[in-house]
Motif scaffolding. Structure first.
Motif, PDB file in Angstrom:
ATOM      1  N   VAL A 147     -11.750 -39.588  28.449  1.00 28.66           N
ATOM      2  CA  VAL A 147     -10.363 -39.871  28.851  1.00 28.66           C
ATOM      3  C   VAL A 147     -10.338 -40.667  30.158  1.00 28.66           C
ATOM      4  CG1 VAL A 147      -8.061 -38.972  29.375  1.00 28.66           C
ATOM      5  CG2 VAL A 147      -9.430 -37.924  27.573  1.00 28.66           C
ATOM      6  N   VAL A 148     -11.072 -40.175  31.169  1.00 31.29           N
ATOM      7  CA  VAL A 148     -11.291 -40.969  32.378  1.00 31.29           C
ATOM      8  C   VAL A 148     -12.790 -41.014  32.640  1.00 31.29           C
ATOM      9  CG1 VAL A 148     -10.994 -41.061  34.902  1.00 31.29           C
ATOM     10  CG2 VAL A 148      -9.032 -40.549  33.416  1.00 31.29           C
ATOM     11  N   MET A 149     -13.316 -42.218  32.805  1.00 31.62           N
ATOM     12  CA  MET A 149     -14.744 -42.400  33.067  1.00 31.62           C
ATOM     13  C   MET A 149     -15.039 -42.158  34.546  1.00 31.62           C
ATOM     14  SD  MET A 149     -15.967 -43.351  30.076  1.00 31.62           S
ATOM     15  CE  MET A 149     -17.581 -44.099  30.380  1.00 31.62           C
ATOM     16  N   ASP A 150     -16.205 -41.612  34.801  1.00 36.21           N
ATOM     17  CA  ASP A 150     -16.709 -41.441  36.166  1.00 36.21           C
ATOM     18  C   ASP A 150     -18.095 -42.076  36.169  1.00 36.21           C
ATOM     19  OD1 ASP A 150     -17.723 -40.634  38.577  1.00 36.21           O
ATOM     20  OD2 ASP A 150     -17.524 -38.478  38.222  1.00 36.21           O
ATOM     21  N   GLN A 151     -18.164 -43.375  36.456  1.00 32.68           N
ATOM     22  CA  GLN A 151     -19.402 -44.136  36.267  1.00 32.68           C
ATOM     23  C   GLN A 151     -19.601 -45.118  37.412  1.00 32.68           C
ATOM     24  OE1 GLN A 151     -20.611 -43.823  32.780  1.00 32.68           O
ATOM     25  NE2 GLN A 151     -22.127 -45.427  32.591  1.00 32.68           N
ATOM     26  N   ASP A 152     -20.830 -45.198  37.889  1.00 34.63           N
ATOM     27  CA  ASP A 152     -21.205 -46.185  38.921  1.00 34.63           C
ATOM     28  C   ASP A 152     -20.271 -46.134  40.125  1.00 34.63           C
ATOM     29  OD1 ASP A 152     -23.242 -47.078  37.203  1.00 34.63           O
ATOM     30  OD2 ASP A 152     -21.873 -48.486  36.219  1.00 34.63           O
ATOM     31  N   GLY A 153     -19.836 -44.925  40.479  1.00 30.36           N
ATOM     32  CA  GLY A 153     -19.020 -44.762  41.679  1.00 30.36           C
ATOM     33  C   GLY A 153     -17.540 -45.040  41.496  1.00 30.36           C
ATOM     34  N   TYR A 154     -17.100 -45.263  40.250  1.00 29.77           N
ATOM     35  CA  TYR A 154     -15.690 -45.579  40.010  1.00 29.77           C
ATOM     36  C   TYR A 154     -15.094 -44.682  38.923  1.00 29.77           C
ATOM     37  CZ  TYR A 154     -15.901 -49.756  42.884  1.00 29.77           C
ATOM     38  OH  TYR A 154     -16.027 -50.612  43.945  1.00 29.77           O
ATOM     39  N   TYR A 155     -13.820 -44.365  39.125  1.00 31.30           N
ATOM     40  CA  TYR A 155     -13.017 -43.756  38.066  1.00 31.30           C
ATOM     41  C   TYR A 155     -12.228 -44.868  37.379  1.00 31.30           C
ATOM     42  CZ  TYR A 155     -13.787 -39.249  40.425  1.00 31.30           C
ATOM     43  OH  TYR A 155     -14.358 -38.130  40.993  1.00 31.30           O
ATOM     44  N   TYR A 156     -12.154 -44.805  36.048  1.00 23.28           N
ATOM     45  CA  TYR A 156     -11.346 -45.770  35.311  1.00 23.28           C
ATOM     46  C   TYR A 156     -11.072 -45.218  33.912  1.00 23.28           C
ATOM     47  CZ  TYR A 156     -16.101 -47.228  33.802  1.00 23.28           C
ATOM     48  OH  TYR A 156     -17.393 -47.266  33.344  1.00 23.28           O
ATOM     49  N   PRO A 157     -10.058 -45.740  33.217  1.00 19.13           N
ATOM     50  CA  PRO A 157      -9.714 -45.174  31.898  1.00 19.13           C
ATOM     51  C   PRO A 157     -10.852 -45.348  30.898  1.00 19.13           C
ATOM     52  CG  PRO A 157      -7.941 -46.561  32.737  1.00 19.13           C
ATOM     53  CD  PRO A 157      -9.119 -46.791  33.632  1.00 19.13           C
ATOM     54  N   ASP A 158     -11.096 -44.298  30.138  1.00 15.73           N
ATOM     55  CA  ASP A 158     -12.024 -44.385  29.017  1.00 15.73           C
ATOM     56  C   ASP A 158     -11.416 -45.316  27.970  1.00 15.73           C
ATOM     57  OD1 ASP A 158     -14.005 -43.899  27.154  1.00 15.73           O
ATOM     58  OD2 ASP A 158     -13.414 -41.814  26.751  1.00 15.73           O
ATOM     59  N   SER A 159     -12.246 -46.133  27.351  1.00 13.91           N
ATOM     60  CA  SER A 159     -11.816 -46.980  26.231  1.00 13.91           C
ATOM     61  C   SER A 159     -13.049 -47.223  25.379  1.00 13.91           C
ATOM     62  CB  SER A 159     -11.230 -48.304  26.737  1.00 13.91           C
ATOM     63  OG  SER A 159     -12.165 -48.994  27.553  1.00 13.91           O
ATOM     64  N   VAL A 160     -12.827 -47.544  24.113  1.00 15.00           N
ATOM     65  CA  VAL A 160     -13.979 -47.630  23.209  1.00 15.00           C
ATOM     66  C   VAL A 160     -13.694 -48.596  22.068  1.00 15.00           C
ATOM     67  CG1 VAL A 160     -13.218 -45.649  21.822  1.00 15.00           C
ATOM     68  CG2 VAL A 160     -15.637 -46.222  21.871  1.00 15.00           C
ATOM     69  N   VAL A 161     -14.719 -49.333  21.657  1.00 11.67           N
ATOM     70  CA  VAL A 161     -14.660 -50.028  20.375  1.00 11.67           C
ATOM     71  C   VAL A 161     -15.781 -49.457  19.512  1.00 11.67           C
ATOM     72  CG1 VAL A 161     -13.591 -52.154  21.193  1.00 11.67           C
ATOM     73  CG2 VAL A 161     -16.088 -51.961  21.202  1.00 11.67           C
ATOM     74  N   LEU A 190     -10.390 -41.592  45.355  1.00  8.96           N
ATOM     75  CA  LEU A 190      -9.402 -40.720  44.712  1.00  8.96           C
ATOM     76  C   LEU A 190      -9.178 -39.477  45.555  1.00  8.96           C
ATOM     77  CD1 LEU A 190      -7.628 -40.259  42.180  1.00  8.96           C
ATOM     78  CD2 LEU A 190      -9.577 -39.096  41.138  1.00  8.96           C
ATOM     79  N   ASP A 191     -10.270 -39.001  46.149  1.00  9.47           N
ATOM     80  CA  ASP A 191     -10.224 -37.819  47.010  1.00  9.47           C
ATOM     81  C   ASP A 191     -10.870 -38.198  48.343  1.00  9.47           C
ATOM     82  OD1 ASP A 191     -10.572 -35.434  48.337  1.00  9.47           O
ATOM     83  OD2 ASP A 191     -11.403 -34.338  46.627  1.00  9.47           O
ATOM     84  N   PRO A 192     -10.124 -38.149  49.443  1.00 11.71           N
ATOM     85  CA  PRO A 192     -10.681 -38.538  50.749  1.00 11.71           C
ATOM     86  C   PRO A 192     -11.967 -37.784  51.105  1.00 11.71           C
ATOM     87  CG  PRO A 192      -8.312 -38.188  50.909  1.00 11.71           C
ATOM     88  CD  PRO A 192      -8.724 -37.746  49.536  1.00 11.71           C
ATOM     89  N   LYS A 193     -12.144 -36.587  50.505  1.00 15.54           N
ATOM     90  CA  LYS A 193     -13.358 -35.805  50.795  1.00 15.54           C
ATOM     91  C   LYS A 193     -14.577 -36.371  50.067  1.00 15.54           C
ATOM     92  CE  LYS A 193     -10.642 -31.578  51.315  1.00 15.54           C
ATOM     93  NZ  LYS A 193     -10.267 -30.292  50.668  1.00 15.54           N
ATOM     94  N   GLN A 194     -14.346 -37.254  49.066  1.00 12.66           N
ATOM     95  CA  GLN A 194     -15.439 -37.890  48.327  1.00 12.66           C
ATOM     96  C   GLN A 194     -15.282 -39.411  48.408  1.00 12.66           C
ATOM     97  OE1 GLN A 194     -14.862 -35.777  44.456  1.00 12.66           O
ATOM     98  NE2 GLN A 194     -16.971 -35.124  44.749  1.00 12.66           N
ATOM     99  N   PRO A 195     -15.595 -39.991  49.575  1.00 15.20           N
ATOM    100  CA  PRO A 195     -15.317 -41.425  49.794  1.00 15.20           C
ATOM    101  C   PRO A 195     -16.099 -42.365  48.881  1.00 15.20           C
ATOM    102  CG  PRO A 195     -16.639 -40.501  51.585  1.00 15.20           C
ATOM    103  CD  PRO A 195     -16.188 -39.352  50.751  1.00 15.20           C
ATOM    104  N   LEU A 196     -17.192 -41.883  48.255  1.00 15.30           N
ATOM    105  CA  LEU A 196     -17.986 -42.761  47.392  1.00 15.30           C
ATOM    106  C   LEU A 196     -17.450 -42.817  45.957  1.00 15.30           C
ATOM    107  CD1 LEU A 196     -21.610 -41.900  48.611  1.00 15.30           C
ATOM    108  CD2 LEU A 196     -20.140 -43.808  49.305  1.00 15.30           C
ATOM    109  N   LYS A 197     -16.475 -41.961  45.640  1.00 19.63           N
ATOM    110  CA  LYS A 197     -15.862 -41.957  44.308  1.00 19.63           C
ATOM    111  C   LYS A 197     -14.522 -42.697  44.390  1.00 19.63           C
ATOM    112  CE  LYS A 197     -18.722 -39.302  41.827  1.00 19.63           C
ATOM    113  NZ  LYS A 197     -18.269 -38.144  41.056  1.00 19.63           N
ATOM    114  N   LYS A 198     -14.515 -43.965  43.958  1.00 18.07           N
ATOM    115  CA  LYS A 198     -13.352 -44.826  44.176  1.00 18.07           C
ATOM    116  C   LYS A 198     -12.637 -45.174  42.873  1.00 18.07           C
ATOM    117  CE  LYS A 198     -15.847 -46.907  48.044  1.00 18.07           C
ATOM    118  NZ  LYS A 198     -16.452 -48.136  48.588  1.00 18.07           N
ATOM    119  N   PHE A 199     -11.497 -45.826  43.034  1.00 18.38           N
ATOM    120  CA  PHE A 199     -10.781 -46.327  41.866  1.00 18.38           C
ATOM    121  C   PHE A 199      -9.901 -47.498  42.296  1.00 18.38           C
ATOM    122  CE2 PHE A 199      -7.580 -43.828  43.842  1.00 18.38           C
ATOM    123  CZ  PHE A 199      -6.335 -44.121  43.290  1.00 18.38           C
TER     124      PHE A 199
END
Length: 889
Positions: free
Chosen positions: A188-202, A12-21
């Motif tokens: 709203v947006v999850m930041d987990q296990d090196g990935y960003y993705y939409p929050d969702s819940v049951v 998502l940010d080139p300065k943080q290459p380990l945080k992907k989406f």
């Protein structure tokens, strides 16, 4: 990574290459930009979890091709980001997990494999009751009694939080699950296990949909289905149709968000959205705060949709900052949503996606209203309330009728309360509760109630002392801003003291009414009234002695409490006369939308949210002091009447059993339409003459120790006895309301549990007959577990509420549905026949099966296993059996 879409992964940010989406815009597929925003979240989850096993490339294609596939009954998998539970449904889930560990060990597997894989939060909010009110110490007294009654359950939950990884417990006294989710847990947006993705819940509560107001896709599932998600299984769902709900215009100055949601609830019930997503759009959405949107989304189960989604916009981003979220993370959230095309501008119609159908509401047409007297979709304009109630009094017994003879419409019963004489009549208000996540999460209606209380007190108005008034905020933040804005003391003066933080009156934890009030209601056979700012008002739910219950905004709850009756025309009749003899009308004290917004802007600030939520997990000293065992396997106490190892896995083997034809089944109960999970599942108080009461008495308990059914959801012996024990149950075999049925072999009229036991001892299988919308209401897993324990093998109904059908499948109970145009009437079924249901060896989703009667009649019904995954669960005898075999093998 063994994912066919790995090529669209980027930082998502080139300065943080380990945080992907997964950059969905890189799909370069024109269909993506036309998808409803809610479907885009399903698509992202499918792409991110695509492993060609649980989630296949074909599933991704089906979701991308939503416009075509939505009508084709296509099954798709969905892996939510989180699971949320409350304690009523959470206790049996943790009981099941503990029992599953035992079962896996017996089958030779590693019991510690049974852990939530998907993160789960459990908020304890359903145990507190309104035992004390109208007193400065009500809150502390109710909380002390809550711990006294529920110590065993709380110790068990604390054991669970320590024994299971990935399970967080929010202690009692913190707030209502959905408000805590909105204000604190939602990312709203999850930041987990090196990935960003939409929050969702049951969640195991049907009002999980409230979080859709913040742009987090969420809905209620059965406790059984939630447990499978916690164990890493995707939800199998039919790709939904999406109804676009266009909002235009601006609300009138005297209209509240409650009025808007009750209007939308009635409208969408008429449109017909059961099993569908509703997605809101249009310039009117920009007129609504996140609290307003959350109120609308909260009531989603009442209009029958699966989800009621408001995509994230700049107002959502502002709410995250207002509620004290980390600003850097919030900006990252916005950047992610912009990158994947999920940030909405409601004023920009070029962003409007394709919908299955579009319906529209002009917010300017909404008028102040309530809903009742027995269903949340039965909207009544406040100006019509008096006439509507008086019409209901004489109307035939039903959703809008009480069948009171005309000569008794003005019956008056005199009674004495605390040394003073009073009168009750039909329509007298005896419960007035500001309660439930639906409205207590919304500062505009809560401050509106506070400002109305201030003006009422200053005008010299009071509330009669016998009316059970209460205020149960959804979080500590509410108390904070009510106190800081100076309105709390006026609410207290009218009897609306804080009585607890939890789902109280709305779920039937309304506590006892004064004995003299109950005697007066009983003596006159009066239709007494409860007015609450909740979301459910089904018969027998709020209180056994309030036959009429109306949902209303918090300011209207106070207004009706002051009036003391529902039989008032606010435009023509005064709320009351003060000590100077002046008539005070509602219009004299009603705060405008603008007045409320000025106070809200000044007093609802980020610092409050930060201060309350920083200490949420440690603030309850009584919880902190609880001593819980530390073993990984739970040691079941035979003395406990709260926590018991369930019999669901008794005799379970690794080998599958072939499903067998159900032969010569008796009908346990025969129902009409709209039988709710409140009718089926044990809820509220345990009646002293019930099978559950007899069981608890045999265990040495006195009636004052019975507690509620909800608090005993961890004990199958109590819950089985409380199944179909609702006092308002209408069984066609019996000529009056009540939890009884006919045991046909003997012809005796018995309590439902006792009849089921007789059938079970004789080896007779059972079925239930029902009409439309069987299982409407809350997502109660015991509405499926209870009938299963009674020996019910199948239900034959005209239609099902989505969550309940899923729960029946999860317990291995067959949901059968009449063919189109057929029902018990057209087929001439009395329910006194015996039914043989032919189960073929080769089963397919939604196949027709043959049913033979002992009368010689034969007909067909649809077996409502809607997907191959549901058939897999059925072959295993239920979803939990499937998971145990999987973990043990």
């Amino acid at each position: 990574m063994n994912n066919p879409f790995v090529q669209i992964v980027e930082p998502l940010d080139p300065k943080q290459p380990l945080k992907k989406f997964f950059n969905l815009s890189k799909l370069e597929d024109v269909r993506y930009a036309r998808l409803p925003f809610s479907i885009r979240i399903l698509l992202e989850a499918a792409i991110r979890n695509c492993d060609e096993f649980l989630v296949k490339k074909g599933d991704v294609e089906n979701i991308l091709n939503w416009k075509v596939m939505q009508h084709k009954n296509v099954e798709v998998p969905f892996k939510p980001a989180r699971v949320i539970l409350q304690d009523f449904t959470g206790v049996p889930a943790v009981v099941d997990f503990a029992a599953m560990r035992d079962a896996v060990k017996k089958l030779g597997g590693d019991p510690e494999k049974i852990n939530p894989i998907c993160p789960a939060d459990l908020v304890i909010d359903h145990s507190i009751q309104v035992d004390f009110n109208r007193h400065p110490d009500s809150l502390q007294k109710n909380q002390d009694l809550e711990f006294e009654r529920n110590k065993e359950r709380f110790e068990f939950l604390k054991w669970g939080s320590q024994a299971f990884k990935n399970l967080r417990i929010i202690p009692p006294g913190s707030g209502i699950i959905h408000q805590v989710n909105l204000e604190y847990l939602a990312r709203v947006v999850m930041d987990q296990d090196g990935y960003y993705y939409p929050d969702s819940v049951v969640g195991t509560d049907s009002h999980t949909t409230m979080i859709d107001g913040l742009g987090v896709l969420g809905w209620g599932v059965g406790g059984i289905e939630a447990e499978a998600v916690m164990l890493g299984q995707p939800i199998s769902m039919v790709l939904p149709e999406v109804v676009g709900y266009k909002l235009v215009g601006s609300p009138q100055p005297l209209v509240t968000s409650t009025d808007i949601v009750l209007t939308i609830t009635k409208h969408l019930r008429q449109v017909g959205v059961v099993g569908k997503f509703v997605e809101f759009f249009g310039p009117g959405v920009a007129q609504l705060s996140i609290a307003d949107r959350a109120t609308i989304a909260n009531m989603c189960p009442e209009y029958g949709a699966t989800a009621a989604f408001f995509p994230v916009d700049d107002i959502s981003i502002g709410y995250l900052i207002q509620t004290g979220r980390n600003k850097e993370k919030v900006m990252c959230t916005k950047r992610y949503l912009e990158a994947v095309g999920m940030l909405r501008d409601f004023k920009n119609s070029s962003q409007d996606p394709d919908f299955t159908q579009v319906v529209e509401l002009d917010l300017h047409t909404v008028v102040p209203c309530c809903s009742g007297p027995k269903r949340p979709q039965d909207k009544v304009a406040v100006s019509d309330m008096k006439n509507d109630f008086e019409t209901c009094l004489g109307a035939k017994q039903g959703f809008k009728g009480f069948q009171i003879s005309p000569d008794r419409h003005n019956s008056i019963v005199k009674f004495n309360f605390e040394g003073h004489d009073f009168e009750l009549t039909h329509g007298s208000v005896v419960i007035a509760a500001i309660t439930s996540c639906t409205n207590t999460s919304n500062p505009s209606v809560m401050l509106g109630a506070g400002l109305l209380a201030k003006k009422a007190v200053e005008a010299g108005l009071t509330v009669k002392p016998y009316i059970k008034t209460s205020l149960s905020p959804g979080s500590g933040v509410v108390t904070y801003y009510l106190r800081e804005s100076g309105v709390m003391r006026y609410l207290s003066q009218l009897g609306f003291d804080v009585v607890g933080y939890g789902c109280m009156t709305c779920i039937g934890n309304s506590g006892p009414l004064p004995e003299s009030v109950v005697e007066a209601i009983t003596q006159g056979d009066l239709v007494a009234v409860g007015v609450l700012s909740g979301n459910r008002n089904f018969e027998g739910r709020v209180h056994p002695n309030t036959r009429a219950n109306y949902l209303a905004s918090p300011p209207l709850v106070i207004a009706y409490a002051i009036a003391g009756t529902i039989r008032i025309d606010f435009e023509k009749e005064p709320l009351g006369i003060n000590s100077s003899g002046k008539k005070i009308f509602l219009k004299d004290i009603w705060p405008t939308r603008n007045e409320i917004q000025v106070v809200e802007r000044q007093f609802v600030i980020p610092g409050m949210f930060k201060e309350v939520y920083e200490k949420i997990e440690t603030v309850n000293k009584t919880w902190n002091a609880l001593d819980a065992p530390s073993d990984k396997l739970y040691t079941w106490s035979p003395k406990s009447t709260y926590i018991k190892s369930p019999p669901f896995f008794d005799g379970l083997t690794l080998a599958l059993q072939t499903p067998k034809t159900i032969e010569d089944a008796y009908v346990l109960l025969s129902f009409g339409d709209s039988v709710t999970t409140d009718h089926i599942s044990p809820a509220g108080n345990i009646a002293r003459n019930s099978p559950a009461a007899r069981y608890l008495t045999s265990r040495g308990l006195t009636p004052r120790e019975f507690n509620s059914y909800g608090s005993r959801r961890g004990n199958d012996a109590v819950m089985a006895r409380g199944t179909f024990a609702n006092i308002r149950l209408v069984n066609k075999f019996i000529d009056k309301q009540g939890p009884q049925t006919i045991h046909f072999p003997s012809g005796e009229i018995l309590d439902v549990f006792d009849a089921a036991e007789r059938y079970k001892q004789a080896g007779h299988p059972l079925i239930v007959l029902a009409g439309k919308e069987y299982g409407a209401g809350s997502s109660r897993d015991w509405a499926a577990k209870g009938p299963f324990l009674l020996g019910v093998k199948a239900v034959l109904a005209e239609s099902y509420e989505r969550i309940h059908r899923s729960n029946l499948v999860g317990m291995g109970v067959i949901p059968l549905q009449y063919l189109p145009g057929e029902d018990a009437g057209t087929l001439g079924l009395t329910g006194r026949e015996r039914y043989t249901i032919i189960i073929p060896e080769q089963l397919k989703p939604q196949m027709n099966v043959q049913i033979k009667l002992n009368t010689g009649k034969t007909f067909h019904a649809i077996m409502r296993f809607d997907t191959d995954v549901e058939l897999t669960y059925f072959h295993n005898g239920g979803i939990l059996n499937y998971m145990i075999r999987k973990m043990a093998s």
